[in-house]
Scaffold this motif. Structure first.
Motif, mmCIF file in Angstrom:
data_model
loop_
_atom_site.group_PDB
_atom_site.id
_atom_site.type_symbol
_atom_site.label_atom_id
_atom_site.label_comp_id
_atom_site.label_asym_id
_atom_site.label_seq_id
_atom_site.Cartn_x
_atom_site.Cartn_y
_atom_site.Cartn_z
ATOM 1 N N ARG A 23 71.368 79.474 42.307
ATOM 2 C CA ARG A 23 72.197 78.858 43.352
ATOM 3 C C ARG A 23 71.300 78.363 44.476
ATOM 4 O O ARG A 23 70.132 78.744 44.561
ATOM 5 N N ASP A 24 71.849 77.529 45.338
ATOM 6 C CA ASP A 24 71.134 77.073 46.516
ATOM 7 C C ASP A 24 70.946 78.242 47.476
ATOM 8 O O ASP A 24 71.850 79.086 47.605
ATOM 9 N N LEU A 25 69.788 78.293 48.127
ATOM 10 C CA LEU A 25 69.465 79.404 49.019
ATOM 11 C C LEU A 25 68.843 78.902 50.317
ATOM 12 O O LEU A 25 68.202 77.842 50.325
ATOM 13 N N THR A 26 69.001 79.683 51.373
ATOM 14 C CA THR A 26 68.293 79.394 52.617
ATOM 15 C C THR A 26 66.876 79.961 52.513
ATOM 16 O O THR A 26 66.593 80.793 51.639
ATOM 17 N N ALA A 27 66.018 79.545 53.431
ATOM 18 C CA ALA A 27 64.649 80.064 53.443
ATOM 19 C C ALA A 27 64.663 81.577 53.651
ATOM 20 O O ALA A 27 63.881 82.301 53.033
ATOM 21 N N SER A 55 64.920 70.071 47.137
ATOM 22 C CA SER A 55 65.404 69.284 48.269
ATOM 23 C C SER A 55 66.085 70.242 49.231
ATOM 24 O O SER A 55 66.402 71.376 48.876
ATOM 25 N N ASP A 56 66.275 69.789 50.459
ATOM 26 C CA ASP A 56 66.937 70.643 51.436
ATOM 27 C C ASP A 56 68.068 69.880 52.106
ATOM 28 O O ASP A 56 68.065 68.657 52.169
ATOM 29 N N GLU A 57 69.063 70.646 52.543
ATOM 30 C CA GLU A 57 70.232 70.067 53.191
ATOM 31 C C GLU A 57 70.717 71.020 54.272
ATOM 32 O O GLU A 57 70.891 72.218 54.021
ATOM 33 N N ARG A 58 70.899 70.478 55.452
ATOM 34 C CA ARG A 58 71.402 71.287 56.562
ATOM 35 C C ARG A 58 72.909 71.449 56.423
ATOM 36 O O ARG A 58 73.640 70.482 56.224
ATOM 37 N N LYS A 59 73.341 72.706 56.518
ATOM 38 C CA LYS A 59 74.771 73.030 56.526
ATOM 39 C C LYS A 59 74.987 73.973 57.707
ATOM 40 O O LYS A 59 74.632 75.155 57.641
ATOM 41 N N GLY A 60 75.514 73.435 58.785
ATOM 42 C CA GLY A 60 75.684 74.240 59.987
ATOM 43 C C GLY A 60 74.326 74.596 60.561
ATOM 44 O O GLY A 60 73.483 73.728 60.781
ATOM 45 N N GLN A 61 74.102 75.889 60.783
ATOM 46 C CA GLN A 61 72.844 76.358 61.361
ATOM 47 C C GLN A 61 71.762 76.594 60.318
ATOM 48 O O GLN A 61 70.629 76.888 60.668
ATOM 49 N N HIS A 62 72.092 76.483 59.057
ATOM 50 C CA HIS A 62 71.148 76.834 57.992
ATOM 51 C C HIS A 62 70.724 75.611 57.194
ATOM 52 O O HIS A 62 71.470 74.630 57.080
ATOM 53 N N ILE A 63 69.535 75.709 56.631
ATOM 54 C CA ILE A 63 69.038 74.698 55.703
ATOM 55 C C ILE A 63 69.025 75.336 54.321
ATOM 56 O O ILE A 63 68.409 76.390 54.127
ATOM 57 N N TYR A 64 69.721 74.706 53.401
ATOM 58 C CA TYR A 64 69.800 75.215 52.036
ATOM 59 C C TYR A 64 68.851 74.417 51.141
ATOM 60 O O TYR A 64 68.793 73.195 51.219
ATOM 61 N N TYR A 65 68.149 75.148 50.292
ATOM 62 C CA TYR A 65 67.213 74.553 49.345
ATOM 63 C C TYR A 65 67.848 74.555 47.958
ATOM 64 O O TYR A 65 68.514 75.517 47.581
#
Length: 83
Positions: A23-27, A55-65
C-alpha cells in the motif's frame, strides 16, 4: 534506466519497494520499519524518486509514497529482451 539499477542495488531501497507493494505509505510509516534516522530514509526515498521507481502525493499534512509500476514494466521488457 541506470538510475533505476543504482536505486535497486541497495537492500534498504529494495525493502522500501517491498513495503510499497502492499500500500501507499508516508515517510514516517516507512521509517518505522527501519533502525535508521528519518533523514536517511528521506535520502533513500529521494533516490527512488530520482529513478522514478516511486512517486509522491500530498494528502493533507502527509506525503504518501507509491510505486511507479511503469518503470518496472520498462525494466522487465528490457530484461526479457535477452531471452
Amino acid at each position: 534506466m541506470n538510475q533505476a539499477f543504482k536505486a535497486l542495488s541497495d537492500p534498504t531501497r529494495r525493502t522500501i519497494l517491498d513495503l510499497l507493494k502492499e500500500r501507499d505509505l508516508t515517510a514516517g510509516e516507512i521509517a518505522d520499519h527501519f533502525q535508521m534516522t528519518k533523514p536517511s530514509i528521506s535520502h533513500h526515498l529521494s533516490l527512488l524518486k530520482q529513478a522514478e521507481l516511486v512517486s509522491d502525493e500530498r494528502k493533507g499534512q502527509h506525503i504518501y509514497y507509491s510505486l511507479n509500476t511503469t518503470v518496472f514494466q520498462d525494466l522487465l521488457k528490457w530484461i526479457a529482451s535477452f531471452q
